[in-house]
Write a protein that holds these residues in place. Structure first.
Motif, PDB file in Angstrom:
ATOM      1  N   ASP A  84      19.986  83.581  10.077  1.00 43.62           N
ATOM      2  CA  ASP A  84      19.225  84.840   9.795  1.00 43.62           C
ATOM      3  C   ASP A  84      18.121  85.287  10.701  1.00 43.62           C
ATOM      4  OD1 ASP A  84      21.055  85.266   7.657  1.00 43.62           O
ATOM      5  OD2 ASP A  84      19.538  84.166   6.441  1.00 43.62           O
ATOM      6  N   LEU A 144       9.344  98.962  10.856  1.00 44.86           N
ATOM      7  CA  LEU A 144       9.473  98.857   9.771  1.00 44.86           C
ATOM      8  C   LEU A 144       8.966  99.995   9.023  1.00 44.86           C
ATOM      9  CD1 LEU A 144       8.856  95.265   8.471  1.00 44.86           C
ATOM     10  CD2 LEU A 144      10.988  96.304   8.264  1.00 44.86           C
ATOM     11  N   ASP A 176      12.067 104.005   7.326  1.00 43.57           N
ATOM     12  CA  ASP A 176      12.767 103.628   6.157  1.00 43.57           C
ATOM     13  C   ASP A 176      14.275 104.138   6.251  1.00 43.57           C
ATOM     14  OD1 ASP A 176      12.367 106.256   6.051  1.00 43.57           O
ATOM     15  OD2 ASP A 176      11.313 106.262   3.981  1.00 43.57           O
ATOM     16  N   ARG A 192      12.954  89.438   8.819  1.00 44.65           N
ATOM     17  CA  ARG A 192      12.559  90.821   8.127  1.00 44.65           C
ATOM     18  C   ARG A 192      11.316  90.994   7.870  1.00 44.65           C
ATOM     19  NH1 ARG A 192      17.617  92.471   5.833  1.00 44.65           N
ATOM     20  NH2 ARG A 192      19.276  90.754   5.870  1.00 44.65           N
ATOM     21  N   GLU A 233      18.276  99.292   7.973  1.00 44.19           N
ATOM     22  CA  GLU A 233      17.921  97.774   7.913  1.00 44.19           C
ATOM     23  C   GLU A 233      17.290  97.403   9.215  1.00 44.19           C
ATOM     24  OE1 GLU A 233      19.866  93.590   6.936  1.00 44.19           O
ATOM     25  OE2 GLU A 233      21.089  95.428   6.982  1.00 44.19           O
ATOM     26  N   THR A 254      25.165  98.769  14.322  1.00 43.62           N
ATOM     27  CA  THR A 254      23.897  98.079  14.626  1.00 43.62           C
ATOM     28  C   THR A 254      23.460  98.464  16.009  1.00 43.62           C
ATOM     29  OG1 THR A 254      24.549  96.127  13.607  1.00 43.62           O
ATOM     30  CG2 THR A 254      22.900  95.764  15.133  1.00 43.62           C
ATOM     31  N   ARG A 301      23.345 101.954  10.795  1.00 37.82           N
ATOM     32  CA  ARG A 301      22.982 101.246   9.659  1.00 37.82           C
ATOM     33  C   ARG A 301      21.928  99.986   9.788  1.00 37.82           C
ATOM     34  NH1 ARG A 301      28.413 100.443   9.313  1.00 37.82           N
ATOM     35  NH2 ARG A 301      28.285  98.254   9.581  1.00 37.82           N
ATOM     36  N   ARG A 302      22.010  99.715  10.928  1.00 38.77           N
ATOM     37  CA  ARG A 302      21.141  98.414  11.223  1.00 38.77           C
ATOM     38  C   ARG A 302      20.502  98.297  12.471  1.00 38.77           C
ATOM     39  NH1 ARG A 302      24.869  95.005  11.164  1.00 38.77           N
ATOM     40  NH2 ARG A 302      25.122  94.923   8.817  1.00 38.77           N
ATOM     41  N   ARG A 360      18.571 106.404  13.119  1.00 37.76           N
ATOM     42  CA  ARG A 360      18.851 106.712  11.545  1.00 37.76           C
ATOM     43  C   ARG A 360      19.486 108.134  11.578  1.00 37.76           C
ATOM     44  NH1 ARG A 360      13.538 107.731   8.035  1.00 37.76           N
ATOM     45  NH2 ARG A 360      13.707 109.568   9.224  1.00 37.76           N
ATOM     46  N   LEU A 384      15.946  94.362  11.440  1.00 35.09           N
ATOM     47  CA  LEU A 384      15.723  92.797  11.647  1.00 35.09           C
ATOM     48  C   LEU A 384      15.094  92.315  13.030  1.00 35.09           C
ATOM     49  CD1 LEU A 384      19.492  91.850  10.963  1.00 35.09           C
ATOM     50  CD2 LEU A 384      17.471  91.959   9.255  1.00 35.09           C
TER      51      LEU A 384
END
Length: 505
Positions: A174, A149, A152, A177, A155, A105, A136-137, A131, A157
Motif C-alpha cells: 500500500d 490532501l 478533496d 495516505r 483519492e 490515476t 479518481r486517484r 479532479r 496516495l
C-alpha cells in the motif's frame, strides 16, 4: 509487449491540462527510446532518469523499441513532474506491472537515479485540474502529501520510492495516505497598529484602504512610519475565504513556496520586494513558460513598493494592467499564461532625492523634486484611490494621554464596513467596493446630483478623469460604510475627492 497509458498534468500558470502518456513497447528492431510531444530540455532528459531509476530498482528495462507519446501533442510540456508517469507507462507497456490500477490515476513526481521520488512544484493546481477531468486517484511524492490532501474529491496516495509504486501496482503493498510528521514553524505575531506614533491622517487612510480594498500612496520624509503602516495593513484585513485561500495556496505551490506541512493560506499575503527587482520578478517571467511574479504572490493581499520612485517608470508602468484587471497575462514563445493578481498596492516614497528629516532642510531645486515624483506617472496615480502626506514625528511620547488604537479595534470597524459592502453587492458577487465597476455605480446605484456636485465640477475643470471620478465614488461608498450610512452623502464624496487631491509638496 503492449500499448499502455498513464496520466499526468501540464501546468500553464495556475491552469492545468490533463496529459495522456502512451507507451508503445514493440519487439524487434534495435533497442531505442523516443519521447514525443514537445518536451522541453528537462523533460527530454527524463529518458535517462527513468531508465536508470527502473534498472536501479532491479526491474528489467525492455530491450526493444520504446516510444513514449505525450498528448495533446501540440501542447508544450515542461518540467520534471512527468518522470513517475513515464516510468509506470514503460513498465506497464513491457507487461512488468498490471495496468488496471493505472486507469483513472494521475501520477506526479521527479525520479532520482536510484528510484527515489522527489517533490515537484505546482501540485495543488495540477490536482485541481485532474479532479476537474474526473480522475479518481493521484499518486504524489510523499513529501507533498500534505499539499495534495488540500484537494478533496480525489483519492491521494503518497510514495517515497519507485519500488513502492511498483509494489502497489502489483497489489503487493500500500501507499501512504497520511503525510509524514514535520516540525511546525512558530506563528509570528502580526505587528500592531498601536506601535505607530502619530500620523492620524495616514492611519485613517490605512483604515479606509482596508475597509474598501483601495490602493494607497504615502509620501513623506524617511522615518515617518510609511513602511510600518504598510506592514500593518494585512492585520486589518479579514481572513481569506475558502475559495480565496485555495487561489493563494495554488500560486504558492506553482512558485515552490509551500513547505512540507502544507495547509491552506488563510491570512492575506504581504509581499515587499526590493527596489532593485526586475520587471519579470515584478509581474512574472522566465524562460519558456513564465513563473509568477510579486504581483501574483500578493494576490488577495498587499504589495508594498517601498521607495517607489527608485523603481523607475518601466517597472511602475508594468503594474497598470494588473491594477485595472486583477490578473496578469504573460505572452511567451510557448504560450500565454494567466496568473491572478488582485492585490492592494501600497506605494511609499520620499518627496525628493535628498529626503531630509525636515523639509526646510531640503537642498533639491523645484525641478528636481518634480522630476523625482514625476516617475509616478499620471496614469498610474489615476489608479491609486488614496494619497496621504506623512508628517515628521515631533515627539516620542503621547501628550494627549490617549493611546493609539490597536489593530484589533480598527480591524473590528473594518470588518463591519466590509460586511455592509458584501451584503450590498452580494447579488453581483463582489466582495469589496473597489471591485464594483464604474457603470454600475453611475446607473444602478447613482447618487443625487447634490451629492456628486463636486465630482461634476472636478470633471468640468479637468481636475480629475472619468476613471478618477469612479474611484472617488468607490471611496465614498467605503466612507459611508465606515460611518454606518446606507448611502454616501456630499461630505463623503468631498472626503474621497480630498484623498485624490493631496500633493507631494
Amino acid at each position: 509487449m503492449a500499448l499502455r497509458r498513464t496520466w499526468a498534468v501540464a501546468l500553464f500558470g495556475v491552469d492545468g491540462v490533463l496529459v495522456e502518456i502512451e507507451a508503445d513497447v514493440r519487439k524487434g528492431g534495435l533497442p531505442s527510446l523516443q519521447l514525443l510531444g514537445l518536451p522541453d530540455t528537462a523533460l527530454q532528459e527524463s529518458k535517462n532518469r527513468v531508465r536508470a531509476a527502473i534498472q536501479n530498482c532491479r526491474e528489467d528495462w525492455p530491450a526493444s523499441c520504446v516510444t513514449l507519446a505525450l498528448s495533446p501533442a501540440a501542447l508544450p510540456k515542461a518540467g520534471t513532474s512527468y518522470d513517475l508517469a513515464l516510468a509506470c507507462a514503460v513498465l506497464a507497456g513491457a507487461e512488468l506491472v498490471p495496468p488496471h490500477r493505472l486507469a483513472g490515476t494521475v501520477l506526479f513526481g521527479e525520479l532520482a537515479l536510484d528510484g527515489r521520488i522527489r517533490p515537484v512544484r505546482g501540485l495543488l493546481p495540477a490536482l485541481l485540474a485532474a479532479r476537474k477531468e474526473n480522475m479518481r486517484r493521484a499518486v504524489v511524492p510523499a513529501e507533498c502529501l500534505g499539499e495534495a490532501l488540500l484537494v478533496d474529491g480525489i483519492e491521494v496516495l503518497g510514495a517515497t520510492h519507485l519500488r513502492d509504486v511498483v509494489a502497489w501496482l502489483r497489489e503487493l503493498g500500500d501507499l501512504a495516505r497520511h503525510p509524514p510528521p514535520v516540525d511546525e514553524l512558530p506563528v509570528e505575531d502580526a505587528p500592531d497598529l498601536a506601535d505607530v506614533l502619530g500620523q492620524p491622517e495616514a492611519r485613517w487612510a490605512l483604515e479606509v484602504a482596508a475597509a474598501g480594498g483601495h490602493h494607497l500612496l504615502m509620501i513623506g520624509p524617511p522615518g515617518t512610519g510609511k513602511t510600518m503602516l504598510a506592514k500593518r495593513l494585512c492585520g486589518l484585513l479579514p481572513d481569506l475565504s475558502g475559495t480565496e485561500a485555495l487561489e493563494v495556496t495554488a500560486i504558492r505551490s506553482v512558485a515552490g513556496d509551500l513547505s512540507g506541512s502544507a495547509s491552506l493560506v488563510r491570512t492575506p499575503p504581504f509581499v515587499a520586494p526590493h527596489a532593485s527587482l526586475s520587471v519579470p520578478a515584478l509581474i512574472g517571467g522566465g524562460t519558456g513558460l513564465a513563473r509568477p511574479g510579486a504581483v501574483s504572490r500578493a494576490h488577495r493581499g498587499v504589495l508594498l513598493l517601498d521607495e517607489a520612485c527608485e523603481l523607475g517608470p518601466k517597472r511602475l508602468e508594468a503594474l497598470r494592467t494588473a491594477l485595472e484587471e486583477g490578473e496578469i497575462r504573460l505572452a511567451r514563445r510557448d504560450g500565454t499564461l494567466r496568473y491572478p493578481a488582485r492585490f492592494q498596492l501600497v506605494l511609499a516614497t520620499n518627496p525628493c532625492p535628498c529626503a531630509p528629516a525636515r523639509e526646510l532642510d531640503c537642498q533639491c531645486p523645484p525641478q528636481v523634486r518634480r522630476r523625482y515624483l514625476g516617475k509616478l506617472s499620471g496614469p498610474l496615480l489615476d489608479r491609486v484611490d488614496l494619497r496621504v502626506r506623512m508628517r515628521p514625528i515631533t515627539a516620542m511620547t503621547v501628550h494627549s494621554g490617549v493611546e493609539p488604537e490597536s489593530t484589533a479595534v480598527v480591524r473590528e470597524r473594518v470588518a463591519q464596513a466590509r460586511a455592509s459592502a458584501r451584503e450590498r453587492w452580494s447579488e453581483h458577487g463582489w466582495q469589496t467596493n473597489t471591485e464594483v465597476p464604474g457603470p454600475v455605480l453611475r446607473r444602478e446605484f447613482a447618487l443625487p446630483h447634490e451629492v456628486t456636485g463636486l465630482l461634476d465640477r472636478g470633471l468640468e475643470v479637468g481636475a480629475i478623469t472619468a476613471r478618477g471620478a469612479d474611484r472617488c465614488l468607490r471611496v465614498a461608498w467605503t466612507l459611508a460604510d465606515l460611518d454606518g450610512k446606507e448611502r454616501p452623502d456630499a461630505e463623503h464624496v468631498a472626503a474621497a475627492l480630498e484623498f485624490r487631491d493631496r500633493r507631494a509638496a
